[in-house]
Design an enzyme around this catalytic site. Structure first.
Site, short mmCIF file in Angstrom:
data_model
loop_
_atom_site.label_atom_id
_atom_site.label_comp_id
_atom_site.label_asym_id
_atom_site.label_seq_id
_atom_site.Cartn_x
_atom_site.Cartn_y
_atom_site.Cartn_z
N THR A 8 -12.52 -4.35 -3.08
CA THR A 8 -13.62 -5.58 -2.91
C THR A 8 -12.63 -6.77 -3.13
O THR A 8 -11.74 -6.90 -3.94
CB THR A 8 -14.64 -5.63 -3.87
N ASN A 10 -14.55 -9.45 -3.75
CA ASN A 10 -15.80 -10.34 -4.42
C ASN A 10 -15.62 -10.13 -5.80
O ASN A 10 -15.96 -9.02 -6.45
CB ASN A 10 -17.11 -9.62 -3.68
N ALA A 11 -15.19 -11.27 -6.50
CA ALA A 11 -14.99 -11.27 -7.86
C ALA A 11 -16.36 -10.91 -8.60
O ALA A 11 -16.12 -10.55 -9.93
CB ALA A 11 -14.25 -12.62 -8.52
N LYS A 13 -18.72 -8.85 -7.75
CA LYS A 13 -18.97 -7.57 -7.99
C LYS A 13 -17.74 -6.84 -8.70
O LYS A 13 -18.28 -5.89 -9.52
CB LYS A 13 -18.66 -6.88 -6.41
N ASP A 69 -21.02 -1.32 0.14
CA ASP A 69 -21.35 -2.07 1.01
C ASP A 69 -22.78 -2.40 0.39
O ASP A 69 -23.58 -1.35 0.55
CB ASP A 69 -21.16 -1.79 2.37
N GLY A 150 -24.73 -14.41 -4.10
CA GLY A 150 -25.39 -13.74 -2.78
C GLY A 150 -27.00 -14.32 -2.82
O GLY A 150 -27.09 -15.71 -3.18
N TYR A 151 -27.73 -13.38 -2.64
CA TYR A 151 -29.38 -13.77 -2.56
C TYR A 151 -29.93 -13.40 -4.07
O TYR A 151 -31.00 -13.53 -4.03
CB TYR A 151 -29.94 -12.63 -1.61
N ASP A 152 -29.27 -13.24 -5.10
CA ASP A 152 -29.63 -13.22 -6.42
C ASP A 152 -30.83 -14.09 -6.79
O ASP A 152 -31.79 -13.89 -7.44
CB ASP A 152 -28.73 -13.19 -7.56
N ARG A 178 -26.36 -1.91 -7.20
CA ARG A 178 -25.21 -1.47 -7.56
C ARG A 178 -24.92 -0.85 -8.89
O ARG A 178 -24.36 0.15 -9.05
CB ARG A 178 -24.19 -2.84 -7.35
P1 ITT Z 1 -16.63 -6.94 -0.25
O1 ITT Z 1 -16.87 -6.70 1.17
O2 ITT Z 1 -15.26 -7.83 -0.36
O3 ITT Z 1 -16.79 -6.14 -1.32
P2 ITT Z 1 -18.89 -9.03 0.24
O4 ITT Z 1 -19.43 -10.10 -0.56
O5 ITT Z 1 -18.47 -8.99 1.59
O6 ITT Z 1 -17.80 -8.14 -0.70
P3 ITT Z 1 -20.96 -6.81 0.80
O7 ITT Z 1 -20.65 -6.81 2.18
O8 ITT Z 1 -21.06 -5.46 0.01
O9 ITT Z 1 -20.10 -7.88 -0.22
O10 ITT Z 1 -22.30 -7.61 0.64
C1 ITT Z 1 -22.89 -8.22 1.80
C2 ITT Z 1 -23.69 -9.60 1.18
O11 ITT Z 1 -24.81 -9.13 0.39
C3 ITT Z 1 -22.92 -10.37 0.01
O12 ITT Z 1 -22.14 -11.35 0.80
C4 ITT Z 1 -24.03 -10.97 -0.52
O13 ITT Z 1 -24.72 -12.05 0.09
C5 ITT Z 1 -25.24 -9.87 -0.46
N1 ITT Z 1 -24.99 -9.18 -1.94
C6 ITT Z 1 -24.49 -8.13 -2.02
N2 ITT Z 1 -24.81 -7.45 -3.22
C7 ITT Z 1 -25.49 -8.57 -3.85
C8 ITT Z 1 -26.09 -8.85 -5.00
O14 ITT Z 1 -25.84 -8.12 -6.30
N3 ITT Z 1 -26.87 -9.64 -5.38
C9 ITT Z 1 -27.13 -10.66 -4.43
N4 ITT Z 1 -26.71 -10.39 -3.07
C10 ITT Z 1 -25.75 -9.73 -2.87
#
Ligand code: ITT
Length: 189
Positions: A8, A10-11, A13, A69, A150-152, A178
């Site tokens: 990933t 995404n820091a 995550k 994902d 994200g949408y948290d 997750r």
């Molecule tokens: P990587 O692909 O590098 O892992 P990403 O940010 O693209 O990171 P994802 O494709 O898995 O992550 O997720 C798609 C989107 O869903 C992400 O950009 C967030 O907006 C949202 N998302 C994922 N996990 C979330 C969480 O735990 N809480 C809130 N929003 C989340």
């Protein structure tokens, strides 16, 4: 301790997953493998994207690895933004714009039920496997809280009145999409 790469960029995550299984597995960040570019995510399903990311890392490093994902699926929007959650409003990862668009598209909508779904693809000893986690809840009418990403700040999990962004990280992780998927991953490893 068993070592495994988490594919990933995404820091947030990485931090979440380390908080959940970091005492049982050594989670190697992508940066430490020398992969610095954005990994392509061009599939049209969560499974497809998770596997695409895991394969990308495995093919370049030969190391055991996993990728997740995640999609936010809103019932009144026919499951959108779903697999397009990161690119809902723009081509990039503009979380604030994504949240604003979601609020706009749900303006005046009574049924605000939604779920987060995470698919993890694991490649261990060259073998590919999947696991999944989900959490149900509703979409708030305005943003609340500073935590998470994200949408948290818009997601209120079932049984609670706070959004994920208003909760301590440990509480989110204990019930999140997750968190649940990662607990299953830990059992598979
Ligand atoms: P990587 O692909 O590098 O892992 P990403 O940010 O693209 O990171 P994802 O494709 O898995 O992550 O997720 C798609 C989107 O869903 C992400 O950009 C967030 O907006 C949202 N998302 C994922 N996990 C979330 C969480 O735990 N809480 C809130 N929003 C989340």
């Amino acid at each position: 301790m068993k070592k495994i790469v988490f594919a990933t960029n995404n820091a947030h995550k990485l931090e979440e997953v380390r908080a959940i299984v970091g005492d049982r597995f050594e989670i190697i960040p992508l940066a430490q493998t020398g992969i610095t570019e954005e990994i392509p995510e061009t599939a049209d399903t969560l499974d497809g994207n998770a596997l695409q990311k895991a394969r990308y890392v495995f093919e370049r490093t030969g190391l055991d690895c996993f990728a997740d994902d995640t999609g936010l699926e809103v019932a009144a929007l026919g499951g959108a933004p779903g697999v397009h959650s990161a690119r809902y409003a723009t081509a990039g990862h503009d979380h604030a714009a994504n949240r604003a668009l979601l609020l706009k598209n749900l303006d005046g909508v009574a049924d605000r039920s939604a779920r987060f779904r995470t698919v993890i693809a694991l490649i261990q000893d060259g073998e590919e496997r999947f696991c999944e986690g989900e959490v149900r809840g509703t979409i708030a009418t305005e943003e609340r809280g500073e935590g998470g990403f994200g949408y948290d700040s818009l997601f209120i999990p079932e049984g609670y009145s706070e959004t994920f962004a208003e909760m301590p990280a440990e509480l989110k992780n204990s019930m999140s999409h997750r968190g649940r998927a990662v607990e299953k991953l830990a059992k598979m490893l």
